[in-house]
Design a protein around this motif. Structure first.
Motif: not given
Length: 368
Positions: A22-30
């Motif tokens: 639910t967090d708008r700031n979720f990210y997944d990065r390389y």
């Protein structure tokens, strides 16, 4: 909303893969970096997914002949998280946790390439990063880090560079919560963060890798610090990965700046690391970090946006806001008893606000 990810056994909740909490700031990065044996060429790349914002962005940057060339791209994701391409920047996961390939397709800018990363060891997992601004969650993420060898080629304005023996570097994967996208309309009553002290030092030696990082508060107390030495082995269960929880460091500043001229770290158990910047300074804004226009997760008003720019050596000097967050190529010496190992690596630096042990004061005042 179903996407390609839903056909893989990757679900963590009862929701489809497209929905990441639910967090708008979720990210997944390389993230990737690499450098030639003589330090004359440095490159870096990143690709980030922001499921709640519906955005994917990517960057590829090369320093050649003293100039940093930046390629940036952003697109709307539609919830799809297995499409690892953003315009001309494409990532292939050839063998998970071992081999990955970056493809930089021909575009209207100067950069092209095909660069393959091959691991030296199993990734290390850094301690979980959790930080709050008052009652509001600021960071909560996990990161894995891995050194490797590079092969392939890159091209800058038609000048082709082959990546052969001795090209090395680092890649990481991180996911969780960080500030991304547009600024929040109502910051915490305490205000947004005004102190952040960050060191990250992945180093490549002949037969081993070393990782040291530290996040400190203004008094110098570490809220996330760890050192790890790992041998060139895929199997970490045989004790080849060694952690040092009580590392300490000393810094010598370049006068009139917040840049490090030399750093020494006492890792403990007779291990000591010395880092001396020698090569080019890379501005992390090329990958979107702190960039006012190409910051992570921003919507550029189009299904696909691509841009190019460059930063001269002078523009990457201390004082330019686009060069406050940097990676500096370093020579590294690791002393273990009577043996000294020599290698290369990077020293990532971002220092905002005070840090009492090293003499930093004010928001961005130069070191004494």
């Amino acid at each position: 909303m179903l996407t390609r990810g839903d056909d893989f056994p990757l679900h963590q909740t009862s929701e489809p893969i497209a929905f990441a909490g639910t967090d708008r700031n979720f990210y997944d990065r390389y993230f990737f970096n690499g450098y030639s044996p003589d330090g004359s060429v440095f490159f870096a790349a990143a690709m980030g997914f922001y499921p709640q914002l519906g955005i994917v962005d990517a960057s590829f940057c090369v320093i050649l002949n003293g100039v940093q060339h930046n390629l940036r791209a952003s697109r709307r994701s539609g919830g799809e998280r297995l499409n690892l391409s953003v315009g001309p920047i494409i990532l292939d996961i050839d063998i998970p946790l071992q081999v990955l390939t970056l493809h930089i397709s021909p575009n209207d800018g100067p950069l092209e390439g095909e660069l393959r990363f091959t691991n030296r060891h199993f990734p290390i997992e850094e301690p979980r990063f959790i930080r709050r601004n008052g009652t509001r969650l600021f960071m909560d993420y996990t990161r894995i880090t891995q050194n490797g060898r590079w092969s392939g080629w890159l091209s800058v304005d038609g000048e082709r560079v082959e990546l052969g023996d001795g090209w090395s570097g680092t890649r990481d994967r991180s996911w969780g919560v960080r500030p991304v996208g547009a600024s929040e309309p109502q910051p915490p009553p305490e205000g947004n963060f005004n102190q952040f002290f960050w060191l990250w030092t992945p180093c490549n030696f002949e037969d081993r890798s070393l990782f040291f990082h530290s996040n400190d508060d203004g008094a110098g107390a570490p809220w996330n610090r760890r050192a790890v030495i790992v041998d060139d082995s895929w199997n970490t269960e045989d004790g080849t990965e060694r952690h040092f929880a009580d590392a300490a460091f000393d810094i010598q500043w370049t006068p009139g700046s917040r840049r490090i001229a030399r750093m020494a770290a006492d890792l403990g158990h007779g291990h000591r690391l010395t880092l001396s910047p020698t090569g080019p300074v890379f501005a992390m804004s090329g990958l979107g970090y702190t960039h006012p226009v190409w910051g992570h997760g921003l919507d550029h008003g189009a299904e696909l946006a691509v841009a190019h720019d460059q930063l001269s050596e002078a523009e990457r000097a201390w004082g330019n806001p686009l060069a406050m967050h940097i990676q500096a190529l370093v020579t590294a010496e690791l002393t273990d008893g009577s043996t000294t190992h020599r290698g290369v690596g990077v020293l990532e630096q971002l220092f905002v606000g005070p840090h009492a042990p090293t003499g930093l004061a004010g928001l961005m005042d130069p070191a004494p």
